[in-house]
Design an enzyme around this catalytic site. Structure first.
Site, short mmCIF file in Angstrom:
data_model
loop_
_atom_site.label_atom_id
_atom_site.label_comp_id
_atom_site.label_asym_id
_atom_site.label_seq_id
_atom_site.Cartn_x
_atom_site.Cartn_y
_atom_site.Cartn_z
N ASN A 83 0.84 -1.20 0.00
CA ASN A 83 0.00 0.00 0.00
C ASN A 83 0.87 1.25 0.00
O ASN A 83 2.08 1.19 0.27
CB ASN A 83 -0.91 0.00 1.23
CG ASN A 83 -1.94 -1.10 1.20
OD1 ASN A 83 -2.57 -1.35 0.18
ND2 ASN A 83 -2.12 -1.78 2.32
N CYS A 92 -4.33 -7.35 -4.92
CA CYS A 92 -4.88 -6.15 -5.55
C CYS A 92 -5.34 -6.52 -6.95
O CYS A 92 -4.52 -6.86 -7.81
CB CYS A 92 -3.83 -5.04 -5.60
SG CYS A 92 -4.40 -3.55 -6.43
N ASN A 94 -6.75 -4.70 -9.40
CA ASN A 94 -6.29 -3.81 -10.46
C ASN A 94 -4.78 -3.94 -10.63
O ASN A 94 -4.25 -3.91 -11.74
CB ASN A 94 -6.65 -2.36 -10.14
CG ASN A 94 -8.16 -2.12 -10.24
OD1 ASN A 94 -8.81 -2.60 -11.14
ND2 ASN A 94 -8.70 -1.39 -9.28
N ASN A 172 -8.64 -9.45 0.99
CA ASN A 172 -8.57 -8.24 1.78
C ASN A 172 -9.92 -7.98 2.44
O ASN A 172 -10.97 -8.31 1.88
CB ASN A 172 -8.21 -7.03 0.90
CG ASN A 172 -6.89 -7.20 0.17
OD1 ASN A 172 -6.04 -7.95 0.60
ND2 ASN A 172 -6.74 -6.50 -0.94
N ASN A 205 -11.32 -1.91 4.14
CA ASN A 205 -11.54 -1.00 3.02
C ASN A 205 -13.04 -0.70 2.97
O ASN A 205 -13.86 -1.61 3.10
CB ASN A 205 -11.12 -1.65 1.71
CG ASN A 205 -9.67 -2.07 1.70
OD1 ASN A 205 -8.78 -1.27 1.45
ND2 ASN A 205 -9.42 -3.34 1.98
N CYS A 230 -10.63 0.14 -6.96
CA CYS A 230 -10.05 -0.91 -6.13
C CYS A 230 -10.59 -2.24 -6.64
O CYS A 230 -11.81 -2.45 -6.64
CB CYS A 230 -10.42 -0.71 -4.66
SG CYS A 230 -9.96 -2.08 -3.58
N GLY A 231 -9.71 -3.12 -7.09
CA GLY A 231 -10.15 -4.36 -7.70
C GLY A 231 -10.89 -5.28 -6.75
O GLY A 231 -12.00 -5.74 -7.04
N THR A 232 -10.27 -5.58 -5.60
CA THR A 232 -10.95 -6.44 -4.63
C THR A 232 -12.21 -5.77 -4.11
O THR A 232 -13.23 -6.42 -3.87
CB THR A 232 -10.01 -6.82 -3.48
OG1 THR A 232 -9.51 -5.64 -2.85
CG2 THR A 232 -8.85 -7.66 -3.97
#
Length: 290
Positions: A83, A92, A94, A172, A205, A230-232
């Protein structure tokens, strides 16, 4: 000052739907990059600027990934993701697309449209398929730590108020709030910390989303702040939208602030499709103020 860990290294800046990263080649695993260096590089005013840093390294050269390297020899490459504050993250969505795009553009893998590559991450081995113009990531199994019973948390969102939320792991931790309209989405003040009940023990998140034919979302990333995507988190939003509809599978189209992403939830897994773009190569001469 000169950053000795990165002296003489050409860094690459890239993004996936506006979620941006600095990629550091360390193919043989010879560099140790400190939290302070990551934070300095990712600083948007005094450094290169990014939501996170990705070290590009062969899995076999990473001691912590020895078991993965032995069990999954097909996963030649490890995405070492940090991060923006230097903290380590499991995965991640993305970032892994940008990671594979970097490997392909640099000639480190031979990948043509329709083919897949396995990538090692701290969240497990992920398969990424190249689709000619974008990439699809098998994000793995999702989790509902409090069970599938609906809202399990309340979040006091500055500018909006207290709203129910659902917790999702991808792997995550995520907390998803479905809002009523775009006015609420815009009113949220993500410069100030939301308050959670119960408080997530490992942090979380936060995703705010307005369901629709195309779902709109914003995201507050743990250790980073508000990011354009944010992908996840996008996968967590897709799951929350489907659960609110009474479904456990389906495709959800999502507009993050940095671009469009598509998520398929199927068989207890999430599949994320979106772009990956490399924008610049950077030689670090020095970082002021660190």
């Amino acid at each position: 000052m000169i950053i000795p860990e990165l002296e003489g290294v050409t860094l690459t800046k890239g993004h996936g739907a506006g979620n941006d990263f600095v990629l550091v080649p360390d193919l043989a695993g010879q560099r140790t990059i400190s939290e302070q260096t990551v934070a300095a590089i990712c600083d948007r005013h005094l450094g290169v600027g990014a939501d996170g840093l990705i070290r590009v390294v062969r899995t076999a050269h990473v001691p912590e990934m020895a078991d993965v390297a032995a069990a999954h020899p097909e996963a030649e490459w490890f995405m070492d993701y940090r991060n923006a504050d230097g903290s380590v993250a499991q995965m991640c969505g993305n970032g892994v697309r940008v990671f594979v795009h970097y490997l392909r553009i640099q000639g480190l893998i031979d990948l043509v449209s329709g083919e897949e590559v396995a990538v090692a991450t701290r969240g497990g081995v992920r398969t990424v398929r190249f689709n000619d113009t974008d990439y699809t990531v098998d994000m793995g199994e999702y989790g509902l730590p409090f069970g599938p019973g609906g809202a399990d948390t309340t979040v006091d969102i500055p500018g909006v108020g207290i709203r129910p939320a659902v917790s999702v792991t991808m792997p995550n931790p995520h907390t998803v709030v479905l809002l009523q309209n775009l006015a609420e989405l815009e009113a949220a003040d993500l410069h100030h910390a939301p308050q959670y009940d119960p408080v997530p023990k490992d942090g979380t998140n936060l995703e705010l989303a307005v369901p629709g034919e195309v779902t709109a979302m914003r995201v507050l990333e743990r250790g980073v702040g508000e990011t354009l995507a944010c992908g996840t988190g996008t996968c967590a939003v897709a799951l929350a939208v489907l659960l609110a509809r009474g479904d456990c599978a389906g495709r959800v189209e999502i507009d993050a602030r940095g671009g469009h992403l598509s998520v398929l939830i199927e068989g207890g897994r999430a599949f994320l499709t979106g772009p990956a773009i490399l924008v610049a190569e950077v030689n670090v001469l020095g970082i002021a103020g660190h």
